[in-house]
Write a protein that holds these residues in place. Structure first.
Motif, PDB file in Angstrom:
ATOM      1  N   ASN A  26       5.237   6.280  34.485  1.00  0.00           N
ATOM      2  CA  ASN A  26       5.471   6.431  33.285  1.00  0.00           C
ATOM      3  C   ASN A  26       4.276   4.985  32.725  1.00  0.00           C
ATOM      4  O   ASN A  26       4.469   3.832  32.997  1.00  0.00           O
ATOM      5  CB  ASN A  26       6.271   6.189  32.293  1.00  0.00           C
ATOM      6  N   ASP A  29       4.533   1.040  32.032  1.00  0.00           N
ATOM      7  CA  ASP A  29       5.717   0.710  33.937  1.00  0.00           C
ATOM      8  C   ASP A  29       4.459   0.150  34.350  1.00  0.00           C
ATOM      9  O   ASP A  29       4.055   0.383  34.529  1.00  0.00           O
ATOM     10  CB  ASP A  29       6.146   2.098  34.574  1.00  0.00           C
ATOM     11  N   PHE A  31       5.170  -1.030  38.069  1.00  0.00           N
ATOM     12  CA  PHE A  31       5.775   0.427  39.059  1.00  0.00           C
ATOM     13  C   PHE A  31       5.540  -0.824  40.614  1.00  0.00           C
ATOM     14  O   PHE A  31       4.217  -1.033  40.930  1.00  0.00           O
ATOM     15  CB  PHE A  31       5.224   1.372  39.898  1.00  0.00           C
ATOM     16  N   CYS A 200       8.336  -6.361  37.758  1.00  0.00           N
ATOM     17  CA  CYS A 200       8.477  -4.730  37.352  1.00  0.00           C
ATOM     18  C   CYS A 200       9.461  -4.609  37.217  1.00  0.00           C
ATOM     19  O   CYS A 200      10.606  -5.080  37.780  1.00  0.00           O
ATOM     20  CB  CYS A 200       8.306  -4.178  39.160  1.00  0.00           C
ATOM     21  N   ASN A 201       9.584  -2.871  36.354  1.00  0.00           N
ATOM     22  CA  ASN A 201      10.885  -2.525  36.126  1.00  0.00           C
ATOM     23  C   ASN A 201      11.358  -1.533  36.370  1.00  0.00           C
ATOM     24  O   ASN A 201      13.040  -0.557  37.125  1.00  0.00           O
ATOM     25  CB  ASN A 201      10.425  -2.037  33.813  1.00  0.00           C
ATOM     26  N   LYS A 202      10.106  -0.918  37.181  1.00  0.00           N
ATOM     27  CA  LYS A 202      10.429   0.278  37.833  1.00  0.00           C
ATOM     28  C   LYS A 202       9.575   0.143  40.058  1.00  0.00           C
ATOM     29  O   LYS A 202       9.610  -1.348  40.255  1.00  0.00           O
ATOM     30  CB  LYS A 202       9.418   1.741  37.903  1.00  0.00           C
ATOM     31  N   THR A 214      14.321   4.176  45.169  1.00  0.00           N
ATOM     32  CA  THR A 214      13.551   3.979  43.837  1.00  0.00           C
ATOM     33  C   THR A 214      14.309   4.820  42.902  1.00  0.00           C
ATOM     34  O   THR A 214      15.295   4.681  42.744  1.00  0.00           O
ATOM     35  CB  THR A 214      12.441   5.149  44.078  1.00  0.00           C
ATOM     36  N   GLY A 215      13.749   3.762  41.661  1.00  0.00           N
ATOM     37  CA  GLY A 215      14.328   3.827  40.397  1.00  0.00           C
ATOM     38  C   GLY A 215      14.038   2.503  39.255  1.00  0.00           C
ATOM     39  O   GLY A 215      13.113   2.198  39.704  1.00  0.00           O
ATOM     40  N   ASP A 216      14.946   2.189  38.310  1.00  0.00           N
ATOM     41  CA  ASP A 216      14.817   1.416  37.694  1.00  0.00           C
ATOM     42  C   ASP A 216      14.628   0.279  38.775  1.00  0.00           C
ATOM     43  O   ASP A 216      15.992   0.547  39.315  1.00  0.00           O
ATOM     44  CB  ASP A 216      15.690   1.536  36.415  1.00  0.00           C
ATOM     45  N   MET A 217      14.498  -0.898  38.954  1.00  0.00           N
ATOM     46  CA  MET A 217      14.272  -2.029  39.365  1.00  0.00           C
ATOM     47  C   MET A 217      15.715  -2.811  39.018  1.00  0.00           C
ATOM     48  O   MET A 217      16.868  -2.565  40.182  1.00  0.00           O
ATOM     49  CB  MET A 217      13.972  -2.949  38.755  1.00  0.00           C
ATOM     50  N   LYS A 218      16.763  -3.068  38.277  1.00  0.00           N
ATOM     51  CA  LYS A 218      18.122  -3.168  37.867  1.00  0.00           C
ATOM     52  C   LYS A 218      18.849  -2.594  39.019  1.00  0.00           C
ATOM     53  O   LYS A 218      20.287  -2.371  39.060  1.00  0.00           O
ATOM     54  CB  LYS A 218      18.513  -3.131  36.968  1.00  0.00           C
ATOM     55  N   GLU A 219      18.647  -0.791  38.613  1.00  0.00           N
ATOM     56  CA  GLU A 219      19.534   0.087  39.407  1.00  0.00           C
ATOM     57  C   GLU A 219      19.620   0.138  40.453  1.00  0.00           C
ATOM     58  O   GLU A 219      20.375   0.149  41.518  1.00  0.00           O
ATOM     59  CB  GLU A 219      19.382   1.439  38.689  1.00  0.00           C
TER      60      GLU A 219
END
Length: 234
Positions: A26, A29, A31, A200-202, A214-219
């Motif tokens: 998005n 992002d 990524f 990165c945030n993703k 894959t997904g949000d970095m923190k998750e």
């Protein structure tokens, strides 16, 4: 939005270099696309920018398909490959003006942008020299400047930090953060997992041509580091 839809690439029939991957990136992002050598990172990136073919699926920017409308699609991207391929028998400034002409950038805008980024990447004094005299790192800086001056919607970078000195790597990270804050899309591959984790945030992790996480970095990393997460998956 940059969208990869069920993308598959076969170099030889029946042998998939990348197998049915889907990703959405998005606006805003940064990524990270990480994986081992031969996992399919560069193969995917070369399809995103129109160098490699697409066996199945599609890749779109703002619903514009690279297969159906490649020129309109490519107007929205800048690509910085892992190996800087530039014309050697012209000067750095001639190359940047050539890029500015391709994207129809006014003289006022290009002069301002070239001055800003050449100073940022500490290449201003060498712009009148032939590119053949540039080191590998200087050529990489030139390609980064060329990407930034036409201010695209999407930045696609393949191992962008590999040949940069510490000062230039710092500048690049700051500029990518700035572009993301302006709503641009940053998609890059890297072996430097610590950089990806901080920047990165993703993230997407690709192994043997398949996206495994894959997904949000923190998750994705939870209470671990990206390096630890990657090694567990590998």
């Amino acid at each position: 939005m940059l969208e990869i839809k069920n993308y598959t690439l076969e170099y030889v029939k029946g042998k998939k270099a990348v197998d049915d991957i889907s990703l959405k990136v998005n606006e805003g992002d940064i990524f990270g696309f990480v994986g081992s050598n031969g996992a399919g990172k560069s193969t995917t990136i070369k399809s995103i920018v129109g160098i490699n073919h697409i066996t199945k699926g599609d890749i779109l920017i703002d619903d514009i398909s690279i297969k159906k409308n490649p020129l309109k699609y490519k107007e929205r991207i800048a690509y910085i490959p892992d190996e800087p391929a530039v014309y050697e028998n012209i000067s750095g400034i001639e190359y940047l003006c050539f890029i500015a002409d391709l994207y129809d950038i006014s003289y006022e805008e290009r002069n301002k942008a070239i001055l800003y980024y050449s100073q940022k990447f500490m290449l201003e004094k060498e712009l009148n020299d032939l590119i053949s005299s540039y080191s590998h790192g200087m050529r990489q800086k030139l390609m980064l400047i060329a990407a930034f001056i036409h201010n695209p919607k999407v930045y696609i970078l393949d191992e962008p930090f590999a040949s940069l000195d510490p000062e230039a790597a710092y500048v690049l990270k700051e500029e990518l953060r700035k572009k993301a804050s302006e709503g641009k899309i940053i998609f890059f591959s890297t072996h430097v997992l610590e950089v990806a984790e901080k920047l990165c945030n993703k993230v997407a992790i690709i192994i043997k041509g398949k996206i495994v996480k894959t997904g949000d970095m923190k998750e994705v990393i939870s209470d671990k580091s990206l390096e630890e997460t990657f090694m567990e998956l590998v």
